[in-house]
Motif scaffolding. Structure first.
Motif, PDB file in Angstrom:
ATOM      1  N   ASN A  76       0.795  -1.030  -0.478  1.00  0.00           N
ATOM      2  CA  ASN A  76       0.277  -0.125  -0.543  1.00  0.00           C
ATOM      3  C   ASN A  76       1.221   1.482  -0.031  1.00  0.00           C
ATOM      4  O   ASN A  76       0.435   2.800   0.636  1.00  0.00           O
ATOM      5  CB  ASN A  76      -0.485  -0.380   0.865  1.00  0.00           C
ATOM      6  CG  ASN A  76      -0.201   0.231   2.453  1.00  0.00           C
ATOM      7  OD1 ASN A  76       1.140  -0.269   2.259  1.00  0.00           O
ATOM      8  ND2 ASN A  76      -0.770   0.728   2.999  1.00  0.00           N
ATOM      9  N   THR A  77       1.984   1.216  -0.180  1.00  0.00           N
ATOM     10  CA  THR A  77       2.974   1.944  -0.723  1.00  0.00           C
ATOM     11  C   THR A  77       3.657   2.401  -1.816  1.00  0.00           C
ATOM     12  O   THR A  77       4.414   1.676  -1.943  1.00  0.00           O
ATOM     13  CB  THR A  77       4.227   1.826   0.930  1.00  0.00           C
ATOM     14  OG1 THR A  77       3.597   1.751   2.070  1.00  0.00           O
ATOM     15  CG2 THR A  77       4.838   3.571   0.698  1.00  0.00           C
ATOM     16  N   TYR A 120      -3.051  14.123   0.663  1.00  0.00           N
ATOM     17  CA  TYR A 120      -2.858  12.475   1.587  1.00  0.00           C
ATOM     18  C   TYR A 120      -2.299  13.904   3.184  1.00  0.00           C
ATOM     19  O   TYR A 120      -1.518  13.427   3.718  1.00  0.00           O
ATOM     20  CB  TYR A 120      -2.141  12.285   1.227  1.00  0.00           C
ATOM     21  CG  TYR A 120      -1.950  11.392  -0.424  1.00  0.00           C
ATOM     22  CD1 TYR A 120      -2.393  10.733  -0.423  1.00  0.00           C
ATOM     23  CD2 TYR A 120      -1.992  12.416  -1.671  1.00  0.00           C
ATOM     24  CE1 TYR A 120      -3.527   9.747  -1.304  1.00  0.00           C
ATOM     25  CE2 TYR A 120      -2.213  12.227  -2.457  1.00  0.00           C
ATOM     26  CZ  TYR A 120      -3.429  10.970  -3.042  1.00  0.00           C
ATOM     27  OH  TYR A 120      -3.253  10.961  -4.456  1.00  0.00           O
ATOM     28  N   GLY A 172      -1.924  13.131   6.460  1.00  0.00           N
ATOM     29  CA  GLY A 172      -0.825  12.587   8.029  1.00  0.00           C
ATOM     30  C   GLY A 172      -0.451  11.636   6.890  1.00  0.00           C
ATOM     31  O   GLY A 172      -0.498  10.014   7.133  1.00  0.00           O
ATOM     32  N   LYS A 173      -0.633  11.218   5.472  1.00  0.00           N
ATOM     33  CA  LYS A 173      -0.328   9.751   4.836  1.00  0.00           C
ATOM     34  C   LYS A 173       0.337  10.275   3.793  1.00  0.00           C
ATOM     35  O   LYS A 173       0.829   9.414   2.622  1.00  0.00           O
ATOM     36  CB  LYS A 173      -2.238   9.760   4.391  1.00  0.00           C
ATOM     37  CG  LYS A 173      -2.900   9.460   5.201  1.00  0.00           C
ATOM     38  CD  LYS A 173      -4.019   8.015   4.448  1.00  0.00           C
ATOM     39  CE  LYS A 173      -4.836   9.326   3.837  1.00  0.00           C
ATOM     40  NZ  LYS A 173      -5.772   8.734   2.976  1.00  0.00           N
ATOM     41  N   HIS A 174       1.478  10.983   3.933  1.00  0.00           N
ATOM     42  CA  HIS A 174       2.630  10.540   3.713  1.00  0.00           C
ATOM     43  C   HIS A 174       3.686  11.675   4.324  1.00  0.00           C
ATOM     44  O   HIS A 174       4.019  12.198   5.019  1.00  0.00           O
ATOM     45  CB  HIS A 174       2.416  12.141   2.012  1.00  0.00           C
ATOM     46  CG  HIS A 174       2.220  12.961   2.592  1.00  0.00           C
ATOM     47  ND1 HIS A 174       0.915  14.215   3.056  1.00  0.00           N
ATOM     48  CD2 HIS A 174       3.726  14.083   1.811  1.00  0.00           C
ATOM     49  CE1 HIS A 174       1.495  15.125   3.355  1.00  0.00           C
ATOM     50  NE2 HIS A 174       2.854  15.414   2.820  1.00  0.00           N
ATOM     51  N   LEU A 224       3.833   7.655  -0.457  1.00  0.00           N
ATOM     52  CA  LEU A 224       1.987   8.126  -0.813  1.00  0.00           C
ATOM     53  C   LEU A 224       1.460   6.240   0.005  1.00  0.00           C
ATOM     54  O   LEU A 224       2.300   5.315   0.073  1.00  0.00           O
ATOM     55  CB  LEU A 224       1.602   8.381  -0.824  1.00  0.00           C
ATOM     56  CG  LEU A 224       1.794   9.922  -2.481  1.00  0.00           C
ATOM     57  CD1 LEU A 224       1.304   9.708  -3.602  1.00  0.00           C
ATOM     58  CD2 LEU A 224       1.657  10.876  -1.009  1.00  0.00           C
ATOM     59  N   MET A 225       1.685   6.634   1.343  1.00  0.00           N
ATOM     60  CA  MET A 225       0.597   5.306   2.084  1.00  0.00           C
ATOM     61  C   MET A 225      -1.288   5.650   1.769  1.00  0.00           C
ATOM     62  O   MET A 225      -2.182   6.343   2.263  1.00  0.00           O
ATOM     63  CB  MET A 225       0.749   6.081   4.129  1.00  0.00           C
ATOM     64  CG  MET A 225       2.262   5.160   3.455  1.00  0.00           C
ATOM     65  SD  MET A 225       3.244   6.734   3.864  1.00  0.00           S
ATOM     66  CE  MET A 225       2.950   7.610   5.133  1.00  0.00           C
ATOM     67  N   LEU A 226      -1.561   4.817   0.571  1.00  0.00           N
ATOM     68  CA  LEU A 226      -2.844   4.185  -0.042  1.00  0.00           C
ATOM     69  C   LEU A 226      -3.305   3.576   1.637  1.00  0.00           C
ATOM     70  O   LEU A 226      -3.023   2.899   1.900  1.00  0.00           O
ATOM     71  CB  LEU A 226      -1.973   4.262  -1.052  1.00  0.00           C
ATOM     72  CG  LEU A 226      -1.758   4.609  -2.169  1.00  0.00           C
ATOM     73  CD1 LEU A 226      -1.733   4.661  -3.474  1.00  0.00           C
ATOM     74  CD2 LEU A 226      -2.177   5.678  -2.166  1.00  0.00           C
ATOM     75  N   ASP A 227      -5.055   4.234   1.136  1.00  0.00           N
ATOM     76  CA  ASP A 227      -5.880   3.487   1.711  1.00  0.00           C
ATOM     77  C   ASP A 227      -6.839   2.465   1.332  1.00  0.00           C
ATOM     78  O   ASP A 227      -6.572   2.531  -0.667  1.00  0.00           O
ATOM     79  CB  ASP A 227      -6.769   3.698   2.852  1.00  0.00           C
ATOM     80  CG  ASP A 227      -7.277   4.914   1.901  1.00  0.00           C
ATOM     81  OD1 ASP A 227      -7.343   4.742   1.105  1.00  0.00           O
ATOM     82  OD2 ASP A 227      -8.020   6.125   2.161  1.00  0.00           O
TER      83      ASP A 227
END
Length: 365
Positions: free
Chosen positions: A293-294, A330, A332-334, A353-356
């Protein structure tokens, strides 16, 4: 629309269940604890009390809390509560008198041999007062929670609109600068190689079609974004000489995830702007990789202009704006880092990028 209807049905059902519980407490539980034949007049009194409590709940929820409490009229709200208590007390005494409940209940206890009954306070019905305060507390809490949720939803909607407007503005800043540079490149190429300029125009038209039709929803498949980057790199390579080496490594795309469009272009464009020299050898390395997921991007280029060390002009929109766009898209997700290496004269941009799950599965067919 269906979700709104479902929530409304659930709310109505919860209200019915709660009032069924209070009905059981008032109409059945207390009389069942007595070992007497309960006179029907008591059921009438308890039924009136239940209607009174229901009235208090919805008057407090619909009128008192929004009109008084939420408008900082605490004194008026407290007076209204005192008024409910007074009205409830008067109502109970009136019902006791007209229904002659004291005499009827005393006779019912005498029939089973109980002659000494506990003293009853004729002035105050403590049980009713506690029920009134409990109902007001529940009604106030529910109303405040609903108000908080409504305000939160409104703020989220306003924030979403604001983010959409800001992202549209940022995107509008990105695209014209890119086309301005690309058209200049193609114009220069027409004087050298007409066939290559035609191919370049074809690539540019394909990229324009992508921007006009495939990015309007605010997200795009990763495969299309990678194809867009490849076309951009090919267009930029048309004007480069042999002193510049361009390396691109794309991700292995098993599941076509959704990402924000034009997210990587400012950093790639910056590498071509500051990493190309007509006399010295240079390397521009662009790497995109995907693992679970990254999604990771690494752009590395040589530096020939000392001013580029500051690197506050990414693709013509400014480093601050590009960071702002990441924060909006994004939060809190990067992770992002950009700067010149100490040991080599290179500038490196690293974005992760941390994807949900929504982004990971939305692109699957």
């Amino acid at each position: 629309m269906n979700a709104v209807k479902s929530r409304s049905y659930i709310t109505v059902l919860l209200h019915i269940l709660v009032w069924m519980l209070f009905s059981f407490v008032l109409l059945f539980y207390m009389p069942l604890t007595w070992s007497i034949e309960v006179p029907y007049q008591l059921w009438i009194k308890q039924g009136c009390e239940l209607v009174f409590l229901i009235t208090i709940f919805y008057v407090n929820s619909g009128i008192l809390v929004p009109k008084l409490l939420l408008r900082n009229n605490s004194l008026g709200y407290l007076l209204a509560i005192v008024g409910f208590v007074i009205v409830g007390t008067v109502m109970v005494r009136y019902l006791d008198n007209i229904l002659n409940l004291a005499v009827l209940i005393t006779e019912a206890f005498h029939k089973i041999g109980i002659t000494k009954l506990p003293r009853h306070n004729d002035k105050l019905d403590i049980f009713l007062i506690m029920m009134i305060l409990l109902i007001i507390g529940i009604s106030t809490s529910v109303t405040l929670i609903q108000k908080w949720q409504a305000n939160k939803q409104l703020q989220e909607a306003l924030e979403k609109d604001r983010i959409g407007s800001e992202l549209s503005f940022l995107k509008a800043q990105i695209n014209p600068h890119f086309f301005f540079n690309t058209l200049n490149n193609i114009y220069a190429l027409t004087h050298v190689d007409v066939e290559k300029s035609r191919n370049a125009l074809h690539k540019l038209s394909r990229m324009m079609r992508y921007l006009l039709y495939d990015t309007q929803a605010g997200s795009t498949p990763l495969s299309k974004e990678v194809s867009f980057i490849v076309d951009y790199i090919e267009l930029m390579k048309l004007r480069l000489n042999d002193t510049t080496k361009v390396i691109f490594e794309g991700p292995l795309i098993n599941n076509d995830i959704q990402i924000a469009p034009m997210l990587f272009l400012p950093y790639i464009e910056n590498a071509f702007k500051h990493g190309v020299s007509s006399t010295s050898s240079s390397v521009i390395s662009i790497e995109l990789s995907m693992e679970e997921n990254t999604l990771e991007m690494k752009v590395q280029n040589s530096i020939f202009n000392e001013n580029a060390e500051i690197a506050d002009n990414y693709g013509g929109i400014g480093l601050t704006n590009t960071k702002r766009r990441l924060d909006l898209l994004y939060p809190g997700k990067h992770t992002f880092s950009a700067g010149k290496t100490e040991d080599t004269n290179e500038f490196i941009v690293h974005l992760t990028l941390m994807l949900d799950d929504t982004e990971l599965y939305s692109g699957r067919r």
